[in-house]
Scaffold this motif. Structure first.
Motif, mmCIF file in Angstrom:
data_model
loop_
_atom_site.group_PDB
_atom_site.id
_atom_site.type_symbol
_atom_site.label_atom_id
_atom_site.label_comp_id
_atom_site.label_asym_id
_atom_site.label_seq_id
_atom_site.Cartn_x
_atom_site.Cartn_y
_atom_site.Cartn_z
ATOM 1 N N UNK A 1 0.865 -1.178 0.000
ATOM 2 C CA UNK A 1 0.000 0.000 0.000
ATOM 3 C C UNK A 1 0.901 1.228 0.000
ATOM 4 N N UNK A 2 0.600 2.197 -0.863
ATOM 5 C CA UNK A 2 1.496 3.338 -1.050
ATOM 6 C C UNK A 2 0.935 4.665 -0.579
ATOM 7 N N UNK A 3 -0.402 4.811 -0.529
ATOM 8 C CA UNK A 3 -0.974 6.102 -0.174
ATOM 9 C C UNK A 3 -2.340 5.890 0.471
ATOM 10 N N UNK A 4 -2.754 6.875 1.275
ATOM 11 C CA UNK A 4 -4.048 6.807 1.961
ATOM 12 C C UNK A 4 -4.585 8.220 2.144
ATOM 13 N N UNK A 5 -5.898 8.375 2.058
ATOM 14 C CA UNK A 5 -6.562 9.638 2.375
ATOM 15 C C UNK A 5 -7.790 9.330 3.222
ATOM 16 N N UNK A 6 -8.237 10.339 3.951
ATOM 17 C CA UNK A 6 -9.538 10.275 4.610
ATOM 18 C C UNK A 6 -10.407 11.300 3.899
ATOM 19 N N UNK A 7 -11.475 10.829 3.269
ATOM 20 C CA UNK A 7 -12.352 11.698 2.489
ATOM 21 C C UNK A 7 -13.793 11.252 2.668
ATOM 22 N N UNK A 8 -14.665 12.198 2.908
ATOM 23 C CA UNK A 8 -16.093 11.946 3.077
ATOM 24 C C UNK A 8 -16.362 10.760 4.003
ATOM 25 N N UNK A 9 -15.797 10.837 5.193
ATOM 26 C CA UNK A 9 -16.034 9.869 6.259
ATOM 27 C C UNK A 9 -15.546 8.454 5.975
ATOM 28 N N UNK A 10 -14.541 8.310 5.119
ATOM 29 C CA UNK A 10 -13.957 6.990 4.916
ATOM 30 C C UNK A 10 -12.479 7.113 4.578
#
Length: 185
Positions: free
Chosen positions: A46-55
């Motif tokens: 896994x290379x990247x992660x965001x938190x967007x619109x409650x997920x």
């Protein structure tokens, strides 16, 4: 487990810190002091992660896209076929970059993913957004490991519809970009 995993990216949302890394490793914490690992769904990095619109949404090798409401329980969603390295949210849309000439635009509220062509044959490792502008960085390998890299900076000021290659200083492969205090670095 987290003892065996190198972590590549982290995000914060809904009162929780979440980090992702190699072999599908994820860890989460409510206080950034005590961390708990989750069982990997995949062996892909896994290379990247965001938190967007409650997920939370994480991306990685072989087109892997994972989604979680809490950063603890993950589900794999339909994804791309190529590796995805960078992910950012802008104007309620997600933009992911990775393999040459492709910009993935996953919809936050459905598993629908589509490719837009950047028009440039460059690997892009990371993407950032600020002031309505997207900037992706990476490069192109010179053919063998010992040849120089061709640095790449691609930008879009129309929500990813058109990408313009910017002049990069030097020949270093650009692996990361961020936006803060009204500038990209």
């Amino acid at each position: 487990t987290s003892d065996e995993t190198a972590f590549a990216a982290s995000a914060y949302g809904a009162g929780r810190h979440v980090a992702v890394g190699n072999r599908g490793g994820t860890i989460h914490s409510n206080d950034a002091t005590v961390w708990t690992s989750a069982e990997p769904l995949t062996g892909n990095n896994l290379r990247s992660i965001v938190h967007a619109q409650d997920q939370f949404i994480a991306v990685g090798g072989s087109g892997l896209i994972l989604q979680s409401n809490d950063g603890m329980a993950w589900a794999q969603v339909t994804g791309a076929t190529d590796s995805v390295y960078g992910l950012v949210e802008m104007n309620d849309r997600l933009f992911a970059v990775g393999s040459p000439n492709a910009v993935l635009t996953p919809s936050i509220d459905s598993p629908t993913r589509s490719y837009q062509q950047s028009g440039h044959r460059r690997w892009t490792d990371d993407i950032a957004a600020g002031n309505g502008v997207l900037v992706a960085v990476g490069g192109e390998f010179g053919g063998s490991f010992f040849e120089r890299f061709d640095a790449a900076i691609l930008s879009s000021n129309d929500a990813g519809n058109t990408w313009i290659r910017q002049n990069a200083l030097g020949s270093a492969y650009l692996a990361s970009i961020a936006f803060g205090e009204d500038r990209f670095v």
